[in-house]
Design a protein around this motif. Structure first.
Motif, PDB file in Angstrom:
ATOM      1  N   ASP A 290      60.630  15.560  36.213  1.00 23.61           N
ATOM      2  CA  ASP A 290      60.801  16.451  37.364  1.00 23.61           C
ATOM      3  C   ASP A 290      61.728  15.822  38.402  1.00 23.61           C
ATOM      4  O   ASP A 290      62.635  16.482  38.928  1.00 23.61           O
ATOM      5  N   ILE A 291      61.501  14.553  38.690  1.00 19.17           N
ATOM      6  CA  ILE A 291      62.319  13.877  39.706  1.00 19.17           C
ATOM      7  C   ILE A 291      63.736  13.659  39.197  1.00 19.17           C
ATOM      8  O   ILE A 291      64.712  13.833  39.939  1.00 19.17           O
ATOM      9  N   ALA A 292      63.863  13.292  37.920  1.00 20.63           N
ATOM     10  CA  ALA A 292      65.193  13.081  37.341  1.00 20.63           C
ATOM     11  C   ALA A 292      66.033  14.347  37.449  1.00 20.63           C
ATOM     12  O   ALA A 292      67.224  14.294  37.790  1.00 20.63           O
ATOM     13  N   ASN A 293      65.428  15.479  37.184  1.00 18.50           N
ATOM     14  CA  ASN A 293      66.150  16.755  37.288  1.00 18.50           C
ATOM     15  C   ASN A 293      66.521  17.061  38.736  1.00 18.50           C
ATOM     16  O   ASN A 293      67.619  17.578  39.016  1.00 18.50           O
ATOM     17  N   ALA A 294      65.631  16.728  39.664  1.00 20.95           N
ATOM     18  CA  ALA A 294      65.859  17.066  41.075  1.00 20.95           C
ATOM     19  C   ALA A 294      66.974  16.236  41.705  1.00 20.95           C
ATOM     20  O   ALA A 294      67.743  16.745  42.516  1.00 20.95           O
ATOM     21  N   ILE A 295      67.065  14.956  41.323  1.00 22.42           N
ATOM     22  CA  ILE A 295      68.092  14.093  41.950  1.00 22.42           C
ATOM     23  C   ILE A 295      69.295  13.879  41.041  1.00 22.42           C
ATOM     24  O   ILE A 295      70.175  13.080  41.347  1.00 22.42           O
ATOM     25  N   ASP A 296      69.305  14.571  39.904  1.00 22.80           N
ATOM     26  CA  ASP A 296      70.444  14.535  38.975  1.00 22.80           C
ATOM     27  C   ASP A 296      70.736  13.111  38.479  1.00 22.80           C
ATOM     28  O   ASP A 296      71.865  12.626  38.523  1.00 22.80           O
ATOM     29  N   VAL A 297      69.677  12.458  38.008  1.00 22.35           N
ATOM     30  CA  VAL A 297      69.792  11.131  37.408  1.00 22.35           C
ATOM     31  C   VAL A 297      69.185  11.216  36.010  1.00 22.35           C
ATOM     32  O   VAL A 297      68.104  11.793  35.854  1.00 22.35           O
ATOM     33  N   PRO A 298      69.846  10.683  34.971  1.00 18.17           N
ATOM     34  CA  PRO A 298      69.276  10.726  33.619  1.00 18.17           C
ATOM     35  C   PRO A 298      67.872  10.128  33.599  1.00 18.17           C
ATOM     36  O   PRO A 298      67.632   9.090  34.232  1.00 18.17           O
ATOM     37  N   VAL A 299      66.952  10.785  32.920  1.00 21.60           N
ATOM     38  CA  VAL A 299      65.556  10.361  32.938  1.00 21.60           C
ATOM     39  C   VAL A 299      65.387   8.942  32.391  1.00 21.60           C
ATOM     40  O   VAL A 299      64.559   8.159  32.894  1.00 21.60           O
ATOM     41  N   ARG A 300      66.189   8.569  31.383  1.00 18.71           N
ATOM     42  CA  ARG A 300      66.098   7.216  30.844  1.00 18.71           C
ATOM     43  C   ARG A 300      66.496   6.190  31.900  1.00 18.71           C
ATOM     44  O   ARG A 300      65.852   5.141  32.066  1.00 18.71           O
ATOM     45  N   GLU A 301      67.562   6.516  32.650  1.00 21.57           N
ATOM     46  CA  GLU A 301      68.055   5.619  33.694  1.00 21.57           C
ATOM     47  C   GLU A 301      67.031   5.496  34.821  1.00 21.57           C
ATOM     48  O   GLU A 301      66.778   4.400  35.343  1.00 21.57           O
ATOM     49  N   LEU A 302      66.432   6.619  35.194  1.00 22.59           N
ATOM     50  CA  LEU A 302      65.431   6.606  36.255  1.00 22.59           C
ATOM     51  C   LEU A 302      64.178   5.846  35.809  1.00 22.59           C
ATOM     52  O   LEU A 302      63.572   5.126  36.607  1.00 22.59           O
ATOM     53  N   SER A 303      63.813   6.002  34.548  1.00 25.66           N
ATOM     54  CA  SER A 303      62.642   5.307  34.025  1.00 25.66           C
ATOM     55  C   SER A 303      62.842   3.796  34.075  1.00 25.66           C
ATOM     56  O   SER A 303      61.934   3.045  34.448  1.00 25.66           O
ATOM     57  N   VAL A 304      64.017   3.333  33.690  1.00 24.51           N
ATOM     58  CA  VAL A 304      64.330   1.901  33.746  1.00 24.51           C
ATOM     59  C   VAL A 304      64.316   1.419  35.196  1.00 24.51           C
ATOM     60  O   VAL A 304      63.808   0.336  35.502  1.00 24.51           O
ATOM     61  N   LEU A 305      64.866   2.236  36.101  1.00 26.69           N
ATOM     62  CA  LEU A 305      64.926   1.867  37.520  1.00 26.69           C
ATOM     63  C   LEU A 305      63.519   1.664  38.088  1.00 26.69           C
ATOM     64  O   LEU A 305      63.233   0.633  38.716  1.00 26.69           O
ATOM     65  N   VAL A 306      62.635   2.652  37.873  1.00 24.88           N
ATOM     66  CA  VAL A 306      61.300   2.587  38.470  1.00 24.88           C
ATOM     67  C   VAL A 306      60.404   1.589  37.749  1.00 24.88           C
ATOM     68  O   VAL A 306      59.810   0.694  38.374  1.00 24.88           O
ATOM     69  N   ASN A 307      60.317   1.740  36.423  1.00 15.71           N
ATOM     70  CA  ASN A 307      59.354   0.950  35.662  1.00 15.71           C
ATOM     71  C   ASN A 307      59.786  -0.490  35.413  1.00 15.71           C
ATOM     72  O   ASN A 307      58.945  -1.347  35.139  1.00 15.71           O
ATOM     73  N   HIS A 308      61.098  -0.749  35.515  1.00 15.09           N
ATOM     74  CA  HIS A 308      61.581  -2.105  35.238  1.00 15.09           C
ATOM     75  C   HIS A 308      62.151  -2.766  36.492  1.00 15.09           C
ATOM     76  O   HIS A 308      61.677  -3.828  36.913  1.00 15.09           O
ATOM     77  N   GLN A 309      63.142  -2.128  37.099  1.00 18.63           N
ATOM     78  CA  GLN A 309      63.806  -2.744  38.251  1.00 18.63           C
ATOM     79  C   GLN A 309      62.858  -2.867  39.451  1.00 18.63           C
ATOM     80  O   GLN A 309      62.865  -3.892  40.141  1.00 18.63           O
ATOM     81  N   LEU A 310      62.072  -1.834  39.722  1.00 19.25           N
ATOM     82  CA  LEU A 310      61.141  -1.889  40.847  1.00 19.25           C
ATOM     83  C   LEU A 310      59.839  -2.595  40.498  1.00 19.25           C
ATOM     84  O   LEU A 310      59.021  -2.877  41.370  1.00 19.25           O
ATOM     85  N   GLY A 311      59.642  -2.843  39.211  1.00 19.24           N
ATOM     86  CA  GLY A 311      58.450  -3.577  38.774  1.00 19.24           C
ATOM     87  C   GLY A 311      57.161  -2.807  38.924  1.00 19.24           C
ATOM     88  O   GLY A 311      56.081  -3.386  39.070  1.00 19.24           O
ATOM     89  N   GLN A 312      57.209  -1.473  38.898  1.00 19.31           N
ATOM     90  CA  GLN A 312      56.030  -0.619  39.000  1.00 19.31           C
ATOM     91  C   GLN A 312      56.041   0.431  37.901  1.00 19.31           C
ATOM     92  O   GLN A 312      57.107   0.887  37.502  1.00 19.31           O
ATOM     93  N   HIS A 313      54.860   0.802  37.450  1.00 17.83           N
ATOM     94  CA  HIS A 313      54.785   2.004  36.635  1.00 17.83           C
ATOM     95  C   HIS A 313      55.115   3.194  37.530  1.00 17.83           C
ATOM     96  O   HIS A 313      54.852   3.169  38.739  1.00 17.83           O
ATOM     97  N   PHE A 314      55.664   4.237  36.943  1.00 18.03           N
ATOM     98  CA  PHE A 314      55.925   5.461  37.694  1.00 18.03           C
ATOM     99  C   PHE A 314      54.642   5.968  38.348  1.00 18.03           C
ATOM    100  O   PHE A 314      54.648   6.434  39.490  1.00 18.03           O
ATOM    101  N   TYR A 315      53.537   5.851  37.652  1.00 16.58           N
ATOM    102  CA  TYR A 315      52.222   6.263  38.145  1.00 16.58           C
ATOM    103  C   TYR A 315      51.901   5.544  39.461  1.00 16.58           C
ATOM    104  O   TYR A 315      51.501   6.176  40.454  1.00 16.58           O
ATOM    105  N   ASP A 316      52.092   4.219  39.499  1.00 19.10           N
ATOM    106  CA  ASP A 316      51.814   3.444  40.710  1.00 19.10           C
ATOM    107  C   ASP A 316      52.854   3.715  41.799  1.00 19.10           C
ATOM    108  O   ASP A 316      52.529   3.713  42.987  1.00 19.10           O
ATOM    109  N   PHE A 317      54.101   3.916  41.388  1.00 17.82           N
ATOM    110  CA  PHE A 317      55.178   4.197  42.344  1.00 17.82           C
ATOM    111  C   PHE A 317      54.870   5.463  43.140  1.00 17.82           C
ATOM    112  O   PHE A 317      54.969   5.485  44.373  1.00 17.82           O
ATOM    113  N   VAL A 318      54.481   6.513  42.461  1.00 17.88           N
ATOM    114  CA  VAL A 318      54.164   7.781  43.132  1.00 17.88           C
ATOM    115  C   VAL A 318      52.893   7.648  43.966  1.00 17.88           C
ATOM    116  O   VAL A 318      52.818   8.152  45.097  1.00 17.88           O
ATOM    117  N   ASN A 319      51.906   6.942  43.429  1.00 15.23           N
ATOM    118  CA  ASN A 319      50.652   6.782  44.169  1.00 15.23           C
ATOM    119  C   ASN A 319      50.845   6.020  45.473  1.00 15.23           C
ATOM    120  O   ASN A 319      50.099   6.225  46.437  1.00 15.23           O
TER     121      ASN A 319
END
Length: 374
Positions: A290-319
């Motif tokens: 949903d977020i990848a579509n809204a900000i026009d970023v490939p979902v794979r790229e966004l997943s790597v950014l949040v889950n790897h670069q930021l060091g958080q699961h997407f679940y924890d990031f949103v929480n």
């Protein structure tokens, strides 16, 4: 009441519960027919496997059908593994390669052909009398133990992977649903370890211990099945959250080329602005797609950014955003009469337990404690 009569009564009760629940699963109207059918098959196979104390009272000696019944045990764990697959992945479909799970069952039955299936009754009786020395039975028991180890290891690896995929791609509070499927798999593992112990005593100088263990297994089985089905039927939407085509971030990193730092910074800026301005975290079913579509970023790229670069699961990031929002509400004196339950739903959580867990992880206090110390 002697031991055999007691064993027969327990067997009848266990069979009745298993067949009744299997009938219910096969006939109930639900969107999850495949999962129900697989679990019904598991119940039926398990019931037939444990019916020996009852069947032995109506048979005069060894038979091909009796041995075939015992070999059905090699279908139990593969069926349970397929059930776990079907409830974890919403796009589960039957595939030809699943037929590979029949191999141990077929191998075992072929092993019985020369000296049991294809011989006369006297030879069958001699085979049973000298079972402790029969290489076929020793091979079958070792194969069964090996199968248990392989399949339950695969089940726990699958559950760990699926829960991680959920945390990396979803923000809902259903990740805890995998915990009790893990609990059920753990209980079944313990049960099959007891079965292994039973088999060891069966081929020892203390076969009577094997009979008592068998009695214990038969007594426990219906309680375990009823507990699981009670949980599953009262929470029908807990599973089927994951697309089987999703990949873990650790795998995506290996596949992706290095993303330029400028691109990462740009994506991160887009993400933070969007989260602050639009507050998508208020949606309890928010996904990374949903977020990848809204900000026009490939979902794979966004997943790597949040889950790897930021060091958080997407679940924890949103929480984190949800908890920050909840903290603002708790600090607002004009909202002092708003209940904790109302707050958790307002900020995007859908269960009190997940809200309390996330809040304490973020602040060190429960929501109630946090409100009191303000």
């Amino acid at each position: 009441m002697d031991k055999m009569n007691l064993l027969s009564i327990v067997t009848v009760l266990s069979l009745f519960i298993s067949f009744f629940l299997a009938f219910f699963l096969l006939t109930v109207k639900t969107a999850n027919k495949t999962s129900n059918r697989i679990f019904a098959c598991f119940l039926l196979i398990s019931a037939i496997d444990t019916s020996e104390p009852l069947i032995s009272q109506f048979t005069d000696g060894p038979s091909n059908l009796g041995i075939f019944r015992t070999t059905l045990a090699f279908l139990q764990i593969p069926t349970f593994y397929l059930y776990v697959l079907s409830v974890c992945y919403y796009d589960f479909k039957w595939k030809p390669e699943y037929l590979v799970h029949l191999i141990p069952f077929l191998v075992v039955n072929l092993a019985f052909v020369p000296r049991f299936y294809a011989v006369d009754l006297d030879s069958k009786i001699n085979f049973i009398i000298n079972r402790q020395n029969m290489i076929e039975l020793k091979f079958i028991h070792w194969l069964f133990h090996f199968q248990i180890s392989i399949y339950f290891t695969a089940v726990f690896i699958l559950l760990r992977k699926v829960k991680k995929l959920y945390l990396e791609n979803n923000s809902g509070g259903k990740s805890n649903s995998y915990n009790w499927l893990f609990q059920f798999a753990s209980i079944l593992t313990a049960l099959y370890l007891i079965v292994i112990l039973k088999n060891i005593f069966k081929f020892s100088d203390y076969p009577y211990i094997s009979d008592w263990i068998k009695f214990g297994i038969l007594a426990l089985q219906p309680f375990i099945i009823c507990w699981y089905l009670y949980k599953a039927l009262n929470n029908p939407g807990l599973f089927r959250n994951i697309d089987s085509k999703l990949k873990l971030v650790s795998d995506l990193i290996l596949e992706e080329k290095n993303i330029e730092p400028e691109t990462l910074n740009e994506d991160l800026s887009k993400l933070k602005k969007y989260m602050a301005a639009e507050k998508p975290f208020l949606n309890p079913a928010l996904t990374i797609q949903d977020i990848a579509n809204a900000i026009d970023v490939p979902v794979r790229e966004l997943s790597v950014l949040v889950n790897h670069q930021l060091g958080q699961h997407f679940y924890d990031f949103v929480n984190t955003y949800r908890i920050e929002n909840a903290m603002e509400i708790l600090k607002d004196q004009s909202k002092s009469k708003v209940t904790i339950l109302e707050i958790l739903y307002e900020v995007g959580f859908n269960s009190k337990s997940s809200f309390n867990t996330a809040f304490k992880k973020h602040t060190g206090n429960t929501p109630t404690e946090y409100r009191k110390i303000l």
